[in-house]
Design a protein around this motif. Structure first.
Motif, PDB file in Angstrom:
ATOM      1  N   ILE A  81       0.835  -1.199   0.000  1.00 16.02           N
ATOM      2  CA  ILE A  81       0.000   0.000   0.000  1.00 16.02           C
ATOM      3  C   ILE A  81       0.874   1.254   0.000  1.00 16.02           C
ATOM      4  O   ILE A  81       0.641   2.195  -0.757  1.00 16.02           O
ATOM      5  N   VAL A  82       1.904   1.262   0.839  1.00 14.66           N
ATOM      6  CA  VAL A  82       2.808   2.412   0.915  1.00 14.66           C
ATOM      7  C   VAL A  82       3.522   2.616  -0.422  1.00 14.66           C
ATOM      8  O   VAL A  82       3.615   3.741  -0.927  1.00 14.66           O
ATOM      9  N   GLN A  83       4.014   1.546  -1.018  1.00 18.72           N
ATOM     10  CA  GLN A  83       4.702   1.654  -2.309  1.00 18.72           C
ATOM     11  C   GLN A  83       3.769   2.175  -3.396  1.00 18.72           C
ATOM     12  O   GLN A  83       4.147   3.054  -4.176  1.00 18.72           O
ATOM     13  N   ASN A  84       2.559   1.651  -3.462  1.00 19.84           N
ATOM     14  CA  ASN A  84       1.602   2.098  -4.472  1.00 19.84           C
ATOM     15  C   ASN A  84       1.237   3.569  -4.278  1.00 19.84           C
ATOM     16  O   ASN A  84       1.164   4.327  -5.244  1.00 19.84           O
ATOM     17  N   LEU A  89       1.969   9.422  -5.887  1.00 20.40           N
ATOM     18  CA  LEU A  89       2.293  10.799  -5.491  1.00 20.40           C
ATOM     19  C   LEU A  89       3.471  11.381  -6.264  1.00 20.40           C
ATOM     20  O   LEU A  89       3.692  12.585  -6.246  1.00 20.40           O
ATOM     21  N   ARG A  90       4.235  10.533  -6.928  1.00 15.43           N
ATOM     22  CA  ARG A  90       5.381  11.039  -7.693  1.00 15.43           C
ATOM     23  C   ARG A  90       4.893  11.849  -8.894  1.00 15.43           C
ATOM     24  O   ARG A  90       3.967  11.443  -9.581  1.00 15.43           O
TER      25      ARG A  90
END
Length: 91
Positions: A81-84, A89-90
């Motif tokens: 979830i954090v990676q996605n 956000l990039r």
């Protein structure tokens, strides 16, 4: 999956990211809270299956906190979830 409180997540991450063995006493000292605070958090996490406790056979005063497959899977999903979200956000 059960939602974890910030304190429970901190305990879970500590148990999974730092070298075992982990004890209730040691976690309380490391996280600067009382043993009952750790015990209450572990009660809920044990019911969810994210961690398990057992008496230390070498020192019966100690309660060892151990990793479980369910806890590892919870953290794996959280990392995903954090990676996605980070990718979204990039710019």
């Amino acid at each position: 999956d059960k939602e974890l409180s910030p304190r429970q997540l901190t305990i879970l991450l500590t148990v999974y990211l730092e070298t075992p063995p982990h004890t209730v006493r040691g976690l309380a000292k490391k996280l600067n809270v009382s043993k009952p605070v750790i015990t209450r958090a572990l009660d809920a996490m044990s019911v969810a299956g994210y961690l398990k406790r057992r008496r230390d056979k070498e020192d019966l005063r100690n309660v060892l906190v151990q990793r479980t497959v369910a806890g590892a899977l919870y953290l794996e999903k959280l990392a995903e979830i954090v990676q996605n979200r980070t990718a979204e956000l990039r710019p």
